[in-house]
Design a protein around this motif. Structure first.
Motif, PDB file in Angstrom:
ATOM      1  N   UNK A   1      38.962  39.482  63.537  1.00 44.92           N
ATOM      2  CA  UNK A   1      38.843  39.643  61.474  1.00 44.92           C
ATOM      3  C   UNK A   1      37.931  39.774  61.405  1.00 44.92           C
ATOM      4  N   UNK A   2      37.930  40.840  60.346  1.00 44.59           N
ATOM      5  CA  UNK A   2      37.126  39.779  58.530  1.00 44.59           C
ATOM      6  C   UNK A   2      37.287  38.790  57.789  1.00 44.59           C
ATOM      7  N   UNK A   3      36.195  37.649  58.180  1.00 41.12           N
ATOM      8  CA  UNK A   3      36.724  35.754  58.304  1.00 41.12           C
ATOM      9  C   UNK A   3      35.575  36.012  56.663  1.00 41.12           C
ATOM     10  N   UNK A   4      35.442  36.843  55.975  1.00 48.34           N
ATOM     11  CA  UNK A   4      34.358  36.949  54.480  1.00 48.34           C
ATOM     12  C   UNK A   4      35.964  36.112  54.136  1.00 48.34           C
ATOM     13  N   UNK A   5      35.347  35.149  52.021  1.00 46.26           N
ATOM     14  CA  UNK A   5      36.252  34.648  51.503  1.00 46.26           C
ATOM     15  C   UNK A   5      36.833  35.036  50.879  1.00 46.26           C
ATOM     16  N   UNK A   6      36.429  36.399  50.686  1.00 46.14           N
ATOM     17  CA  UNK A   6      38.184  37.126  50.087  1.00 46.14           C
ATOM     18  C   UNK A   6      39.376  37.783  51.433  1.00 46.14           C
ATOM     19  N   UNK A   7      38.851  37.922  52.543  1.00 43.68           N
ATOM     20  CA  UNK A   7      39.410  38.011  53.314  1.00 43.68           C
ATOM     21  C   UNK A   7      40.462  36.815  54.128  1.00 43.68           C
ATOM     22  N   UNK A   8      39.803  36.239  53.996  1.00 45.80           N
ATOM     23  CA  UNK A   8      40.727  34.392  54.069  1.00 45.80           C
ATOM     24  C   UNK A   8      41.905  34.204  53.047  1.00 45.80           C
ATOM     25  N   UNK A   9      41.336  34.816  51.742  1.00 52.00           N
ATOM     26  CA  UNK A   9      42.067  34.670  50.639  1.00 52.00           C
ATOM     27  C   UNK A   9      43.285  35.333  51.186  1.00 52.00           C
ATOM     28  N   UNK A  10      43.026  36.832  50.965  1.00 53.06           N
ATOM     29  CA  UNK A  10      44.158  37.353  51.905  1.00 53.06           C
ATOM     30  C   UNK A  10      45.070  36.857  52.441  1.00 53.06           C
ATOM     31  N   UNK A  11      44.629  36.358  53.055  1.00 51.24           N
ATOM     32  CA  UNK A  11      45.242  36.291  54.407  1.00 51.24           C
ATOM     33  C   UNK A  11      45.837  34.843  54.184  1.00 51.24           C
ATOM     34  N   UNK A  12      45.646  33.919  53.974  1.00 53.67           N
ATOM     35  CA  UNK A  12      46.138  32.604  53.552  1.00 53.67           C
ATOM     36  C   UNK A  12      46.623  33.142  51.996  1.00 53.67           C
ATOM     37  N   UNK A  13      47.520  33.966  51.421  1.00 50.18           N
ATOM     38  CA  UNK A  13      47.451  34.405  49.682  1.00 50.18           C
ATOM     39  C   UNK A  13      47.173  33.417  49.201  1.00 50.18           C
ATOM     40  N   UNK A  14      45.827  33.215  48.946  1.00 49.99           N
ATOM     41  CA  UNK A  14      45.759  32.836  47.433  1.00 49.99           C
ATOM     42  C   UNK A  14      44.554  33.993  46.630  1.00 49.99           C
ATOM     43  N   UNK A  15      45.462  33.377  45.508  1.00 49.76           N
ATOM     44  CA  UNK A  15      45.170  34.240  44.530  1.00 49.76           C
ATOM     45  C   UNK A  15      43.473  34.575  43.797  1.00 49.76           C
ATOM     46  N   UNK A  16      42.993  35.905  44.292  1.00 52.74           N
ATOM     47  CA  UNK A  16      41.820  35.407  43.584  1.00 52.74           C
ATOM     48  C   UNK A  16      41.369  36.203  42.688  1.00 52.74           C
ATOM     49  N   UNK A  17      42.270  36.681  41.641  1.00 53.78           N
ATOM     50  CA  UNK A  17      42.284  38.180  41.187  1.00 53.78           C
ATOM     51  C   UNK A  17      41.289  37.396  40.047  1.00 53.78           C
ATOM     52  N   UNK A  18      40.505  36.066  39.575  1.00 56.53           N
ATOM     53  CA  UNK A  18      39.721  35.307  38.582  1.00 56.53           C
ATOM     54  C   UNK A  18      38.112  36.210  39.415  1.00 56.53           C
ATOM     55  N   UNK A  19      38.118  36.708  40.393  1.00 56.25           N
ATOM     56  CA  UNK A  19      36.468  36.078  41.001  1.00 56.25           C
ATOM     57  C   UNK A  19      36.172  38.106  41.037  1.00 56.25           C
ATOM     58  N   UNK A  20      35.639  37.838  39.705  1.00 56.01           N
ATOM     59  CA  UNK A  20      34.968  39.232  39.534  1.00 56.01           C
ATOM     60  C   UNK A  20      34.147  39.481  40.235  1.00 56.01           C
ATOM     61  N   UNK A  21      32.989  38.855  39.670  1.00 55.71           N
ATOM     62  CA  UNK A  21      31.420  38.765  40.141  1.00 55.71           C
ATOM     63  C   UNK A  21      31.705  36.983  40.959  1.00 55.71           C
ATOM     64  N   UNK A  22      30.735  36.783  42.238  1.00 58.07           N
ATOM     65  CA  UNK A  22      30.771  36.260  42.939  1.00 58.07           C
ATOM     66  C   UNK A  22      30.044  34.791  41.840  1.00 58.07           C
ATOM     67  N   UNK A  23      30.630  33.827  42.235  1.00 59.32           N
ATOM     68  CA  UNK A  23      29.641  32.706  41.190  1.00 59.32           C
ATOM     69  C   UNK A  23      30.043  31.410  41.632  1.00 59.32           C
ATOM     70  N   UNK A  24      29.647  30.620  42.205  1.00 59.81           N
ATOM     71  CA  UNK A  24      29.339  29.116  42.806  1.00 59.81           C
ATOM     72  C   UNK A  24      30.725  28.400  42.925  1.00 59.81           C
ATOM     73  N   UNK A  25      30.928  28.462  40.958  1.00 56.40           N
ATOM     74  CA  UNK A  25      31.997  27.259  41.426  1.00 56.40           C
ATOM     75  C   UNK A  25      33.603  27.824  41.653  1.00 56.40           C
ATOM     76  N   UNK A  26      33.622  28.988  41.550  1.00 53.71           N
ATOM     77  CA  UNK A  26      34.818  29.990  41.442  1.00 53.71           C
ATOM     78  C   UNK A  26      34.906  29.878  43.229  1.00 53.71           C
ATOM     79  N   UNK A  27      33.995  29.983  44.051  1.00 53.15           N
ATOM     80  CA  UNK A  27      33.951  30.201  45.231  1.00 53.15           C
ATOM     81  C   UNK A  27      33.950  28.716  46.512  1.00 53.15           C
ATOM     82  N   UNK A  28      33.865  27.909  45.231  1.00 52.51           N
ATOM     83  CA  UNK A  28      33.994  26.662  45.934  1.00 52.51           C
ATOM     84  C   UNK A  28      35.720  25.999  46.068  1.00 52.51           C
TER      85      UNK A  28
END
Length: 244
Positions: free
Chosen positions: A133-160
């Motif tokens: 399966x796709x296992x990038x950060x976006x895919x894992x957020x979707x899989x675990x129902x984690x809100x990533x709506x604030x992630x417009x661009x990649x940024x180190x802090x929000x990705x952490x």
């Protein structure tokens, strides 16, 4: 245990092409609880070169913006002191570690492994949990129902911050028995008198309330959605009921 969720942004994908780190974020977590924001580490860095076009589209940090910030040599001591002795949690660790080691080599400061207790690669762990399966950060957020709506661009802090939630969701249920029983660090480590305290008297069994049972069912539903199937607990439920 002190853990650090770490991420970097870089001028390009290949460290072999002379690409550099331009942003570092490190979010502290102690005993699976995030520390307050003032205890985190986040720095923009002047990479002393332009970003490749593809990388610039990902992070949006221009050469002009970064020119006002210090170079890596100016923040290295502060960074190494922050991560010293901790266990690092990184998504696709070989990428970030490769860039960090390149920066440290330029300064004659060894490698990142010289400063930390270990490194967990959440991408490698996700591939074991969800093979094929796709296992990038976006895919894992979707899989675990984690809100990533604030992630417009990649940024180190929000990705952490997102990765910290993903890691806790991925490893839920792996806390030590000592935490569940409320034992002290001395008890868990087998300190003086720990054995006697563990086994004194009979074990008191407390039946779950209706509300707790409902929460348990909701948690299993969440696992089923993440796995896109039936979790192991539910597969074992008939055996548990027949044995009761």
């Amino acid at each position: 245990m002190r853990q650090i969720i770490l991420d970097t942004e870089t001028t390009g994908l290949r460290v072999e092409d002379g690409n550099r780190i331009l942003e570092i974020a490190a979010v502290e977590m102690i005993s699976r609880k995030l520390s307050p924001p003032e205890n985190h580490f986040h720095r923009y860095i002047n990479p002393e070169r332009d970003s490749e076009e593809g990388a610039l589209r990902i992070h949006g940090l221009t050469t002009e913006f970064l020119s006002a910030y210090p170079v890596f040599a100016d923040i290295v001591d502060e960074f190494l002191e922050f991560i010293r002795g901790a266990e690092l949690i990184i998504h696709n660790a070989p990428f970030d570690v490769g860039f960090l080691n390149a920066e440290l080599r330029r300064l004659g400061r060894g490698t990142i492994h010289d400063y930390v207790a270990g490194i967990i690669d959440t991408l490698a762990e996700a591939k074991e949990l969800f093979p094929g399966k796709r296992n990038n950060l976006d895919a894992l957020c979707d899989r675990y129902e984690i809100d990533r709506s604030n992630r417009v661009l990649h940024g180190a802090l929000i990705d952490c911050e997102l990765l910290s939630e993903v890691y806790l969701a991925m490893t839920r249920g792996q806390d030590s028995l000592a935490i569940d029983l409320g034992l002290s660090d001395e008890d868990e480590a087998g300190g003086p008198g720990a054995h006697g305290r563990r086994h004194q008297g009979s074990l008191r069994v407390i039946a779950p309330s209706t509300e707790e049972l409902a929460e348990h069912v909701a948690y299993l539903d969440q696992l089923d959605r993440a796995l896109k199937g039936t979790c192991l607990w539910r597969q074992l439920e008939p055996a548990n009921e027949s044995a009761a």
